[in-house]
Write a protein that holds these residues in place. Sequence first.
Motif, PDB file in Angstrom:
ATOM      1  N   VAL A  72       0.922  -1.259  -0.153  1.00  0.00           N
ATOM      2  CA  VAL A  72       0.222   0.119   0.109  1.00  0.00           C
ATOM      3  C   VAL A  72       0.820   1.188  -0.070  1.00  0.00           C
ATOM      4  CG1 VAL A  72      -1.739   1.437   1.323  1.00  0.00           C
ATOM      5  CG2 VAL A  72      -1.808  -1.074   1.258  1.00  0.00           C
TER       6      VAL A  72
ATOM      7  N   ASP B 129       0.905   5.390   0.300  1.00  0.00           N
ATOM      8  CA  ASP B 129       0.181   6.656   0.391  1.00  0.00           C
ATOM      9  C   ASP B 129       1.064   7.922  -0.122  1.00  0.00           C
ATOM     10  OD1 ASP B 129      -1.410   8.979   1.174  1.00  0.00           O
ATOM     11  OD2 ASP B 129      -1.827   8.055   3.190  1.00  0.00           O
TER      12      ASP B 129
ATOM     13  N   HIS C  56      -1.392  -0.967  -4.295  1.00  0.00           N
ATOM     14  CA  HIS C  56      -2.608  -0.407  -4.142  1.00  0.00           C
ATOM     15  C   HIS C  56      -2.362   0.908  -3.513  1.00  0.00           C
ATOM     16  CE1 HIS C  56      -4.754  -4.231  -4.182  1.00  0.00           C
ATOM     17  NE2 HIS C  56      -3.742  -4.705  -3.470  1.00  0.00           N
TER      18      HIS C  56
ATOM     19  N   THR D   9      -2.556   4.503   6.039  1.00  0.00           N
ATOM     20  CA  THR D   9      -2.103   3.609   5.584  1.00  0.00           C
ATOM     21  C   THR D   9      -2.054   1.899   6.129  1.00  0.00           C
ATOM     22  OG1 THR D   9      -0.320   4.888   4.603  1.00  0.00           O
ATOM     23  CG2 THR D   9       0.161   2.710   4.569  1.00  0.00           C
TER      24      THR D   9
ATOM     25  N   ALA E  20      -5.435   0.453   5.552  1.00  0.00           N
ATOM     26  CA  ALA E  20      -5.575  -0.165   4.065  1.00  0.00           C
ATOM     27  C   ALA E  20      -4.697  -1.503   4.365  1.00  0.00           C
ATOM     28  CB  ALA E  20      -4.918   0.780   2.944  1.00  0.00           C
ATOM     29  N   VAL E  21      -3.545  -1.572   4.819  1.00  0.00           N
ATOM     30  CA  VAL E  21      -2.729  -2.642   4.822  1.00  0.00           C
ATOM     31  C   VAL E  21      -3.566  -3.795   5.656  1.00  0.00           C
ATOM     32  CG1 VAL E  21      -0.452  -3.913   6.079  1.00  0.00           C
ATOM     33  CG2 VAL E  21      -0.355  -1.646   4.814  1.00  0.00           C
TER      34      VAL E  21
ATOM     35  N   ALA F 258      -1.905  -6.604   3.044  1.00  0.00           N
ATOM     36  CA  ALA F 258      -0.755  -6.292   2.325  1.00  0.00           C
ATOM     37  C   ALA F 258       0.473  -6.728   3.035  1.00  0.00           C
ATOM     38  CB  ALA F 258      -0.777  -4.904   1.785  1.00  0.00           C
TER      39      ALA F 258
ATOM     40  N   GLY G 163       3.237  -1.258   4.199  1.00  0.00           N
ATOM     41  CA  GLY G 163       2.683  -0.003   3.693  1.00  0.00           C
ATOM     42  C   GLY G 163       3.751   1.142   3.727  1.00  0.00           C
TER      43      GLY G 163
END
Length: 460
Positions: free
Chosen positions: A189, A191, A213, A236, A239-240, A245, A248
């Motif tokens: 991920v 950012d 991503h 982040t 999202a991870v 993921a 990140g």
Amino acid sequence: MGQKYFGTDGIRGEVGQAPMTPDFALRLGWASGRVLLRRLNERGRDGVHGARPCVVIGKDTRLSGYMFESALESGFASAGVDVLLVGPLATPGIAYLARTFRALAGVVISASHNPFADNGVKFFSHHGQKLDDALEIEIEAELEQALTCVASDQLGRARRVESASGRYIEFCKSTARLANGGLRGLTLVVDCANGAAYQTAPEVFRELGATVHVIGNTPDGLNINQDCGSTHPEHTADAVQRLGADAGIALDGDGDRCIMVDENGTVVDGDQLLYVIAEERQRAGELRGPVVGTLMSNLGLALALEARGIEFERARVGDRYVFERLQARGGMVGGESSGHLICLDRATTGDGTVSALQVLAAMCDRNERLSSLVAPVEKCPQTLVNVRIGRGTADALMTDKAVMQAVSDVEAALGCEGRVLLRPSGTEPLLRVMVEGRDGDAVARHAKSLADVVDQRAAV
């Protein structure tokens, strides 16, 4: 120069103590151009781009960047310096291109991790390093002179460099030193903080084989650093975890800082990343000189490096001071807790994308998770309290008898298992009160009591 901020909302900067206005930006370009040309004539014209001296100008994604870009361009042109415009590009990308194009300097229009309303100018030399103090002083003196313009046939010219992003992407990829598999198999991920690296950073990781991503990659001129990037790594982390993921990467607005997140969604700061990079260099037999941190670096970093037999040294807070100590001691790796990391064996300045690549390369080389690589750094509790003060009062407060006594009292209470630091902000009217130690509750209590004393004395 260095990292100077001039807020479009009236915050005053250091150079000339002037607000950042188009008029000031024009004068800054003119003054810098004149001084850089003088320096060029003194050292000879070897290494100058083409037949005419030039500067490279880049920016982050702030709305005001377009305005200041035009003003700086006009200033340099009026001094007889050509301008290469590269548009939005990470700060370290400008440092790289200054070297690549053999330019007089690289100029970045950015306020880094600050809100969109701030803006400023950062300079790099033709070697891709921060300007030396003597040159900064000379430019500041030139700002006081009456603005003139070279003859019409000597005016500088400007052109867009369409290949800038591609060149920088290739440079970043070259620093990873990955095996043939590259980053294949990793899910990341990224950012981009709606900032300068929103186009380049994702491509670097994709082209090296990772599944990427991306978040924070829709800049609108106003949302840079807004609830995203390295100053808000929790997004982040979310999202991870949501995407499963492997790691990140959270950059800041101008792309020179990097905070990471491990596979568990735990935020990994600059101290921990610095340890991973230093240990990897040591394992490869490449590490030389001490690792340089700052006065704010966590005690846990120092202890972890000591356990590996790696020398650690603290510099003043600020990447330029880390760089200076690395040069003075022959070191190669250093950085700050904020994620501004310097790998002098790979780049001339801090670079968020390059830093992340060094960590990812260690993960791939050792086939280990990020959480495992950072495990040796057992961070000590550290509490930082920002106390708002009057402009120009930091020195007086730090030598105030009541404040000094409060510091002594806290140091005595912590003994040899903690430390206290008072440090003025370089960009805001704040005095930062930091207390670090083994006992988190005690650290927080001491930081609050000390901050209260500073606040009381600031109000006198």
